[in-house]
Scaffold this motif. Sequence first.
Motif, mmCIF file in Angstrom:
data_model
loop_
_atom_site.group_PDB
_atom_site.id
_atom_site.type_symbol
_atom_site.label_atom_id
_atom_site.label_comp_id
_atom_site.label_asym_id
_atom_site.label_seq_id
_atom_site.Cartn_x
_atom_site.Cartn_y
_atom_site.Cartn_z
ATOM 1 N N LYS A 135 0.852 -1.188 0.000
ATOM 2 C CA LYS A 135 0.000 0.000 0.000
ATOM 3 C C LYS A 135 0.883 1.232 0.000
ATOM 4 C CE LYS A 135 -0.502 -0.191 5.040
ATOM 5 N NZ LYS A 135 -1.448 -0.265 6.175
ATOM 6 N N GLY A 136 0.348 2.298 -0.539
ATOM 7 C CA GLY A 136 1.076 3.559 -0.582
ATOM 8 C C GLY A 136 0.428 4.595 0.324
ATOM 9 N N ILE A 137 1.094 5.717 0.441
ATOM 10 C CA ILE A 137 0.568 6.825 1.237
ATOM 11 C C ILE A 137 0.751 8.131 0.468
ATOM 12 C CG2 ILE A 137 0.994 5.723 3.470
ATOM 13 C CD1 ILE A 137 3.522 7.436 3.733
ATOM 14 N N ILE A 138 -0.038 9.110 0.810
ATOM 15 C CA ILE A 138 0.182 10.478 0.344
ATOM 16 C C ILE A 138 0.355 11.350 1.574
ATOM 17 C CG2 ILE A 138 -0.876 12.487 -0.754
ATOM 18 C CD1 ILE A 138 -2.037 10.709 -2.849
ATOM 19 N N VAL A 139 1.471 12.064 1.603
ATOM 20 C CA VAL A 139 1.780 12.918 2.750
ATOM 21 C C VAL A 139 1.626 14.379 2.372
ATOM 22 C CG1 VAL A 139 3.378 11.214 3.704
ATOM 23 C CG2 VAL A 139 4.265 13.030 2.235
ATOM 24 N N MET A 169 2.655 4.370 -8.504
ATOM 25 C CA MET A 169 1.635 3.834 -9.394
ATOM 26 C C MET A 169 0.282 3.653 -8.699
ATOM 27 S SD MET A 169 3.779 1.179 -11.785
ATOM 28 C CE MET A 169 2.762 1.451 -13.230
ATOM 29 N N ILE A 170 0.317 3.113 -7.476
ATOM 30 C CA ILE A 170 -0.952 2.910 -6.762
ATOM 31 C C ILE A 170 -1.645 4.242 -6.453
ATOM 32 C CG2 ILE A 170 -1.994 2.093 -4.619
ATOM 33 C CD1 ILE A 170 -0.075 -0.219 -4.594
ATOM 34 N N PRO A 171 -0.951 5.235 -5.868
ATOM 35 C CA PRO A 171 -1.635 6.517 -5.608
ATOM 36 C C PRO A 171 -2.135 7.188 -6.882
ATOM 37 C CG PRO A 171 0.406 6.378 -4.354
ATOM 38 C CD PRO A 171 0.412 5.225 -5.303
ATOM 39 N N ARG A 172 -1.317 7.179 -7.939
ATOM 40 C CA ARG A 172 -1.729 7.838 -9.179
ATOM 41 C C ARG A 172 -2.943 7.154 -9.795
ATOM 42 N NH1 ARG A 172 3.239 6.608 -12.049
ATOM 43 N NH2 ARG A 172 2.190 7.333 -13.951
ATOM 44 N N TRP A 227 -3.547 10.290 3.377
ATOM 45 C CA TRP A 227 -4.348 9.194 2.853
ATOM 46 C C TRP A 227 -3.489 7.955 2.664
ATOM 47 C CZ3 TRP A 227 -4.452 7.042 -2.324
ATOM 48 C CH2 TRP A 227 -5.555 6.209 -2.580
ATOM 49 N N THR A 228 -4.067 6.798 2.950
ATOM 50 C CA THR A 228 -3.411 5.508 2.726
ATOM 51 C C THR A 228 -4.199 4.736 1.680
ATOM 52 O OG1 THR A 228 -2.599 5.420 5.008
ATOM 53 C CG2 THR A 228 -2.663 3.347 3.791
ATOM 54 N N THR A 229 -3.509 4.188 0.712
ATOM 55 C CA THR A 229 -4.177 3.479 -0.385
ATOM 56 C C THR A 229 -4.743 2.144 0.091
ATOM 57 O OG1 THR A 229 -2.313 2.126 -1.141
ATOM 58 C CG2 THR A 229 -2.381 4.416 -1.900
ATOM 59 N N PRO A 230 -5.626 1.537 -0.694
ATOM 60 C CA PRO A 230 -6.008 0.142 -0.428
ATOM 61 C C PRO A 230 -4.779 -0.763 -0.538
ATOM 62 C CG PRO A 230 -7.536 1.174 -1.971
ATOM 63 C CD PRO A 230 -6.372 2.119 -1.819
ATOM 64 N N VAL A 287 -4.525 -5.972 -8.878
ATOM 65 C CA VAL A 287 -3.600 -5.048 -9.539
ATOM 66 C C VAL A 287 -4.091 -4.742 -10.956
ATOM 67 C CG1 VAL A 287 -1.218 -4.738 -10.346
ATOM 68 C CG2 VAL A 287 -1.669 -5.871 -8.158
ATOM 69 N N ARG A 288 -4.606 -5.752 -11.635
ATOM 70 C CA ARG A 288 -5.139 -5.535 -12.984
ATOM 71 C C ARG A 288 -6.302 -4.541 -12.961
ATOM 72 N NH1 ARG A 288 -4.044 -11.299 -13.000
ATOM 73 N NH2 ARG A 288 -2.383 -11.743 -14.502
ATOM 74 N N ALA A 289 -7.071 -4.573 -11.873
ATOM 75 C CA ALA A 289 -8.225 -3.680 -11.771
ATOM 76 C C ALA A 289 -7.820 -2.210 -11.704
ATOM 77 C CB ALA A 289 -9.068 -4.045 -10.549
ATOM 78 N N LEU A 290 -6.568 -1.946 -11.365
ATOM 79 C CA LEU A 290 -6.083 -0.567 -11.313
ATOM 80 C C LEU A 290 -5.908 0.017 -12.717
ATOM 81 C CD1 LEU A 290 -3.357 -0.802 -8.505
ATOM 82 C CD2 LEU A 290 -5.457 0.557 -8.418
ATOM 83 N N GLU A 291 -5.856 -0.853 -13.728
ATOM 84 C CA GLU A 291 -5.676 -0.423 -15.119
ATOM 85 C C GLU A 291 -4.458 0.502 -15.248
ATOM 86 O OE1 GLU A 291 -9.517 1.269 -16.054
ATOM 87 O OE2 GLU A 291 -10.266 -0.683 -16.716
#
Length: 309
Positions: A135-139, A169-172, A227-230, A287-291
């Motif tokens: 998971k990623g974060i945005i600070v 990639m995950i946050p974007r 925010w923390t990503t799924p 991961v595929r669902a993130l397109e």
Amino acid sequence: MYLLIAKVINIVKCRHRAVAASLLLSTSLGLSLFAWSVSAAEGTSPTPAETLVFGVVPQQAASTLAKAWGPLLKQLSQNAKIDLRFATAPDIPTFEARLAKGEYDVAYMNPHHYTQFHQSQGYQALVKEQDKKLKGIIVVAKDASFKSLNDLAGETIAFPAPGAFAASMIPRANLKQRSIDFKPQYVGSHDSVYLAVSQGLFNAGGGVGRTFNNLPIATQSKLRILWTTPKYTPHAIAVHPRISDPTRKILTAELMALSQSVLGLSLLNNLGFKRLEPAVDSDWDDVRALELQQLSVPVIDETSLQEQR
């Protein structure tokens, strides 16, 4: 008298025949034993081990990766009776190019790489880390007024690099799915993201919990996690389709066996892994669902950031 002599001569001839037959039998047995021993020796001689190139995504310097992965690959080679040769690349784009050419027989790759090169090259997952999710974060700055992701609309957001899976990639992808417009700026590393946001050069930036928690207090105290990503399925150890089914099964079994011994667990822990578990391709459907293929990847431009510094 002549009769007696004839009998003696006959006995001598018979004895000569017996001796000759005995010698012939002994020679025949000797040759047979020699042939058997040569055949047996050839049958028990070790056959050359299959040699496979094991590619590792270049998250760190090649020398650092070789030092970390070397002991595990040595143990795995010994257990599987397969010669696994460590390999990496000078950077992520080169690693991707080599995956695209199928240069690695076995590879440790990030989730996006796996979904991409499973489709294009047929790489098949063997194992992944057990109970591990990415998971990623945005600070943002600690005193910033931002309360939610929607507040970042129109902002320039700092990220380590276009291909950084959890931190970029995950946050974007999540921002794109929420139709939140933003401009990405790539600054080279997680630490550069945190430093830039703490100094007010950007209002927000992407990272991961581990690198954020490892920050010096002086920097961390100026930031907060907005925010923390799924959570998403982690990296895969996968094989190229040219690898035979028996070899795949051996590799999977021996990779799994590492989690069952003290030595194996120690080698996994050196890589930051806990345990491994069998994997199937559908594990990466999240991961595929993130397109991710729809993400635009602008040219990396650090000039403006360097000028501001």
